[in-house]
Design a protein around this motif. Structure first.
Motif, short mmCIF file in Angstrom:
data_model
loop_
_atom_site.label_atom_id
_atom_site.label_comp_id
_atom_site.label_asym_id
_atom_site.label_seq_id
_atom_site.Cartn_x
_atom_site.Cartn_y
_atom_site.Cartn_z
N ALA A 41 0.83 -1.21 0.00
CA ALA A 41 0.00 0.00 0.00
C ALA A 41 0.86 1.26 0.00
N LEU A 42 1.98 1.22 0.71
CA LEU A 42 2.88 2.38 0.73
C LEU A 42 3.48 2.63 -0.65
N SER A 43 3.89 1.57 -1.33
CA SER A 43 4.47 1.75 -2.66
C SER A 43 3.43 2.24 -3.66
N ILE A 44 2.21 1.74 -3.57
CA ILE A 44 1.16 2.21 -4.47
C ILE A 44 0.83 3.67 -4.19
N SER A 45 0.72 4.04 -2.92
CA SER A 45 0.37 5.42 -2.61
C SER A 45 1.49 6.39 -3.00
N LEU A 46 2.74 5.99 -2.83
CA LEU A 46 3.85 6.85 -3.27
C LEU A 46 3.83 7.04 -4.78
N GLY A 47 3.55 5.98 -5.51
CA GLY A 47 3.42 6.10 -6.96
C GLY A 47 2.30 7.03 -7.35
N GLY A 48 1.17 6.92 -6.66
CA GLY A 48 0.05 7.82 -6.94
C GLY A 48 0.37 9.26 -6.62
N ILE A 49 1.06 9.48 -5.51
CA ILE A 49 1.44 10.84 -5.14
C ILE A 49 2.43 11.42 -6.15
N PHE A 50 3.38 10.61 -6.61
CA PHE A 50 4.31 11.09 -7.63
C PHE A 50 3.60 11.44 -8.93
N ILE A 51 2.61 10.65 -9.30
CA ILE A 51 1.85 10.95 -10.53
C ILE A 51 1.08 12.26 -10.36
N ILE A 52 0.48 12.46 -9.19
CA ILE A 52 -0.26 13.71 -8.94
C ILE A 52 0.67 14.91 -8.98
N VAL A 53 1.82 14.81 -8.32
CA VAL A 53 2.77 15.93 -8.30
C VAL A 53 3.30 16.21 -9.70
N ALA A 54 3.60 15.16 -10.46
CA ALA A 54 4.11 15.36 -11.83
C ALA A 54 3.04 16.00 -12.71
N SER A 55 1.79 15.61 -12.54
CA SER A 55 0.72 16.21 -13.34
C SER A 55 0.51 17.67 -12.96
#
Length: 77
Positions: A41-55
């Motif tokens: 869950a931590l790895s998935i949430s970090l990936g999601g946060i990185f996608i949001i920040v990049a967008s």
């Protein structure tokens, strides 16, 4: 082009929601792999946060982070 950034933010939010769902399910059940679920869950949430920040960064003008004090603290200079 703006629609792609919105899709990226939406995908990031879905990934974070999925990570929250995994955490809730692992807390409710008595699974012996709780730490594995937490790490997943931590790895998935970090990936999601990185996608949001990049967008969000792609929506802004080129050097948008230089005027923001948070990014000045985060970027070693």
């Amino acid at each position: 082009m703006y629609i792609y950034y919105q899709i990226g933010i939406l995908v990031g939010m879905i990934l974070v929601a999925f990570a929250i769902h995994i955490l809730r399910q692992s807390n409710n059940g008595g699974s012996p792999f709780v730490i594995v679920n937490y790490l997943f869950a931590l790895s998935i949430s970090l990936g999601g946060i990185f996608i949001i920040v990049a967008s969000l960064a792609a929506i802004q003008p080129q050097n948008w982070y230089t005027s923001n004090t948070l990014w000045k603290i985060l970027i070693a200079s």
